[in-house]
Each structure stands twice: as C-alpha cells, then as structure tokens.
Design a protein around this motif. Sequence first.
Motif, mmCIF file in Angstrom:
data_model
loop_
_atom_site.group_PDB
_atom_site.id
_atom_site.type_symbol
_atom_site.label_atom_id
_atom_site.label_comp_id
_atom_site.label_asym_id
_atom_site.label_seq_id
_atom_site.Cartn_x
_atom_site.Cartn_y
_atom_site.Cartn_z
ATOM 1 N N GLY A 418 46.106 150.302 -23.275
ATOM 2 C CA GLY A 418 46.996 151.261 -23.578
ATOM 3 C C GLY A 418 48.222 151.416 -22.530
ATOM 4 N N VAL A 419 47.847 151.447 -21.126
ATOM 5 C CA VAL A 419 48.795 151.304 -20.292
ATOM 6 C C VAL A 419 49.829 150.068 -20.337
ATOM 7 N N ILE A 420 49.330 148.989 -20.611
ATOM 8 C CA ILE A 420 50.186 147.745 -20.781
ATOM 9 C C ILE A 420 51.086 148.251 -21.919
ATOM 10 N N ALA A 421 50.686 148.412 -23.179
ATOM 11 C CA ALA A 421 51.497 149.029 -24.117
ATOM 12 C C ALA A 421 52.362 149.879 -23.686
ATOM 13 N N VAL A 422 52.295 151.154 -22.981
ATOM 14 C CA VAL A 422 53.208 151.947 -22.779
ATOM 15 C C VAL A 422 54.329 151.400 -21.765
ATOM 16 N N ILE A 423 54.033 150.338 -20.819
ATOM 17 C CA ILE A 423 54.572 149.853 -19.673
ATOM 18 C C ILE A 423 55.555 148.741 -20.672
ATOM 19 N N LEU A 424 55.306 147.975 -21.705
ATOM 20 C CA LEU A 424 55.984 147.329 -22.556
ATOM 21 C C LEU A 424 57.136 147.833 -23.211
ATOM 22 N N PHE A 425 56.653 149.263 -23.804
ATOM 23 C CA PHE A 425 57.478 149.796 -24.643
ATOM 24 C C PHE A 425 58.760 150.246 -23.833
ATOM 25 N N ILE A 426 58.393 151.044 -22.660
ATOM 26 C CA ILE A 426 59.444 151.465 -22.048
ATOM 27 C C ILE A 426 60.385 150.303 -21.318
ATOM 28 N N ALA A 427 59.916 149.129 -21.057
ATOM 29 C CA ALA A 427 60.588 148.087 -20.639
ATOM 30 C C ALA A 427 61.441 147.636 -21.835
ATOM 31 N N LEU A 428 60.951 147.687 -23.028
ATOM 32 C CA LEU A 428 61.965 147.349 -24.093
ATOM 33 C C LEU A 428 62.973 148.115 -24.564
ATOM 34 N N VAL A 429 62.669 149.558 -24.305
ATOM 35 C CA VAL A 429 63.547 150.465 -24.583
ATOM 36 C C VAL A 429 64.637 150.655 -23.426
ATOM 37 N N THR A 430 64.127 150.334 -22.185
ATOM 38 C CA THR A 430 65.186 150.225 -21.000
ATOM 39 C C THR A 430 66.332 148.883 -21.202
ATOM 40 N N TYR A 431 65.611 147.712 -21.672
ATOM 41 C CA TYR A 431 66.516 146.672 -22.141
ATOM 42 C C TYR A 431 67.395 146.674 -23.170
ATOM 43 N N PHE A 432 66.971 147.399 -23.993
ATOM 44 C CA PHE A 432 67.927 147.881 -25.426
ATOM 45 C C PHE A 432 69.084 148.627 -24.816
ATOM 46 N N CYS A 433 68.783 149.879 -23.985
ATOM 47 C CA CYS A 433 69.784 150.756 -23.761
ATOM 48 C C CYS A 433 70.793 149.930 -22.665
ATOM 49 N N ILE A 434 70.342 149.091 -21.746
ATOM 50 C CA ILE A 434 71.055 148.302 -20.909
ATOM 51 C C ILE A 434 71.961 147.467 -21.769
ATOM 52 N N ASP A 435 71.302 146.655 -22.735
ATOM 53 C CA ASP A 435 72.098 145.809 -23.551
ATOM 54 C C ASP A 435 73.163 146.379 -24.295
ATOM 55 N N GLN A 436 72.763 147.515 -24.852
ATOM 56 C CA GLN A 436 73.717 148.356 -25.855
ATOM 57 C C GLN A 436 74.337 149.474 -25.226
ATOM 58 N N HIS A 437 74.547 149.392 -23.960
ATOM 59 C CA HIS A 437 75.232 150.445 -23.326
ATOM 60 C C HIS A 437 76.386 151.032 -23.701
#
Length: 484
Positions: A418-437
Amino acid sequence: MKPRIVAFIPAHNEEKSIRDCLAGLGDQTLPRDVELDVIVIADNCSDRTEEVALAAGEEFNLKLKVLTTENNKQRKVGALNSAWKSIYGDPLDLYDKRLTVFQEYYKTSVKAVLGMDADSRLAPDALTQLWEGLMSSRNIGGVMAKYTMRMPKKRSLLSKDDVHYEEMLASGQYGGPITRWWTHQQKQDMASWLLNLQYSGGSTYVLGGQATLFRPEALQDIIEENKLDGPWQDESDVEDMLLTWQIQKKWKTLISPTARCFVDAMRSYHTFRQQRNKWQSGTVELLTNSNIGVKSKHRGKIWRSQFKSLVDLAIRFLLISLIAISVATDQFHWSWIWLTPVVLASILNTILALKTPMHRTIDVILAVLLISPEIYLWVNLITFTNVWLGKLSANKKDGWAIQYSAERGTTRSKLTEGVIAVILFIALVTYFCIDQHAFLTSAPVQTVMYPYLKTGWTILTYLTVFTSVAMLYQIWTLRGRHSA
C-alpha cells in the motif's frame, strides 16, 4: 454459604498468559465476607493451558477449577456460556436434570460474575472497587474496569546471547521502538474514550470482556427474555456490546472510576487492523441490522462517532485534493487562519497524552507535533472506509477467525504494498504536473477549475469550523479531574 464472586476466564491456547491473569486475581483483597471462585474454560486448547491454570491456582491459593469445552464452535461465546451452565444448569438439556441441594445453595450464593480475558490482569483492589460499584445501587447490571494497555519492555534489555532470546521476544513482553510507540497510541485512544464516558456520567454502551463485573440477575433476564441457553450470543462480532445493549433494557451499565485492568495491545499494524475491523464491523452491524432486534440509548453517541470519522476523512481528502489542484494550476493562496485547527488539535492531543496513564516524554512530544495522532487517525480512517464499503458486499466475513489468523501470523499485512502504491501514485501525479505545467497554468484551465476550487474550499471551511468547535468542546470537557 457465604456470598461469592465467580470469575469466568475463557482461554484458547493461553498457556503463556493465564498464569499472569490468575496472579492478578491472587493479589486481590476481597470485600468483607465475600469469597472468590475462579472457572477457567480451556476452549479447544492444543497447548498446556489447563495444566498451567491448575498449577497457578495452587500457587496463588485460588479456589479454581478448569472446564474443558467439547465441540465448541462458538469460540469465546460458547466458552462463557459453558461456565454459566455449570452453575445455573442447561435449559437445552434433554433430560431436564435438576440441580442438587448444594448446587441450588451455591447458585443462590453467587452475587456477581466476573468476565475476564485470559491475557488481562486486574490491578490490586480492583475487584473490591468493582464490587462496591455494582452493589452501590440495585439497578446496576454491570460495572467495567478502566483498561490500560501494557507497555512492552525495551527489546534492547534482552541479550541476544540468551538461549531464551527468541522465546522471550515471541512472548510479546518485549518490543522495539515501533511496537512501544504503537502500544502507546492504543493506550491514548482508550484513555480518550474512557475520559469521554466519565464526563458523560460514567454510563457505557459496551461492558468490555477484558474485565467486567455482572449482576447475575441481569444476565438471567437476557436468557429469559430472548429464550437463550446462555447470556452471551454470537450473532455479532462484538458480543460484549450486544450483551450490554440487552442489559440496558432494564439495568444500568457503568464504568468504574477507580478499578483498573491491564490488557495487551495489538503490537503490529496488521493485528491492530484486523481487531479494529472486527470491532468496527460489529458496531456497524448492530447499528444497521434490524434483525438483531436490540437498540441502545447510546445509539446517538455511536452514530455521532461514525459521523465524526466521515468528516475527518472528508476533510483530509478535500484538503489534499484542493491543495494539489491549486498548486498545479497556480491558484494556491496561503492563509494563516489555517493554523487554527492545527493548534487546537495539538492542544487537544497534548492534554490527552498527559492524561494517559504512564505516558512517556517522547509520546507527549509526538502528540504536540501531531505526528502520532495523525498516523493513528489515518489507520482508523482506512478501517472505517473498509468496513462501510464491506457493508455493500454480499459476503459476511468472520471477524473472529480473521483476527485469530492475524495473531497467529498465518496472514500478513499489505502495508508495504500500500505504501509503495501511494508513493508511485504521488510520483506519477508530480511528474504529470511538472511535464504539463504550461498547460495546467494556462488561463483557460484556471478559468474552468476556479468554480470547483471555490466550492471545494467553501465546503472544507464549513467542515473545518465544525471540527474545530468539536475540538474546543472536547478540550473544555478535559478540564475536569477525571482520570483515565
């Protein structure tokens, strides 16, 4: 025959804890002219529970006997009812056996029944204090002791060269920093609940099975009214709460302001989750299942507790979502007033930490910083969500079996995944926000998102104000001299 208290102690493979439980009974100073008998129910045991119990009875000079269950499929409920039938007879006996003259006198002499778990220990004089509470008024059906979780000793005190190192570690008497921290959170949670009950007059909606003194007439009323063969029923995963609600139809159920009982905590995230799942699902079942046919005058208080959990979940979900979207679309604006509920929560949890029996300095510091309370709350919110989603499922789970499996170590936690899934989700959202800033901060996107953000912040404001007022009220109630 003198008046007596009879202790019922159901024990399923409790050879490691039953001696300590009986030692606590041996420490008791009994009320004047009152005797104590102890019945240990060895329930489907495959270890030395019976042998250890008999030896402890002799060691501590207890009038003790051991009942051994046969084909008991009702676990703790069946064990307790077998002890009850050994005194009061079995209504389902096909031969309609009559009690002997001695048995009739003995039954009449029983003035109180003590229900205890095999891994609990009464503090000295607790039994007398429970007795005084039960006998203070004729309409009191049961009095519960105040529970305090036992803190494991530091694991560092054990020498790894000790030949009994693994055995002593597995006994649960020792634990590392995480285990000790987790135990304190459960102890503080219990302290908060006890303080709330005492502020409300001492009436309780659950007489916990760890240590409660019952009036036999109250238990007999349940049998007669519901046509049962024993007071305890297995229609709910929270058999002690169901029993309490049935008692409350005619009798008062109270918590003792002085009697204390030390109980074991769940020492891992997994066992804690399974225990709380059982408690929460059983509570929800009692609240929502009309077929059980019993209600409590405390239903409003329990529903308010469920609503509070829902509000806590909604606040955190909205806060995380709104901050994330606001930052991503460059529409985030800080306001110092946001610190108000944080300060109130810090004050509240600090007071609770200080009122928790045998608290440690580190626990108070973590409460001030809101680190421990927030982690503990998130775990309970996950349980709350899981249970209510489970209400939509057609398959009813056996809460007792799941908890036993977790305590035996035959199932494992999915916390790591569960912790790994949450970390991966946060990482993906962060990457998307930076890429599509550039796109996310463009005027069209900001225009579209603004009404939703405004509505969300408005709802969050109202929920936060409601929660802040509730915290202020709780802080106000804690000004009293009640102790946990």
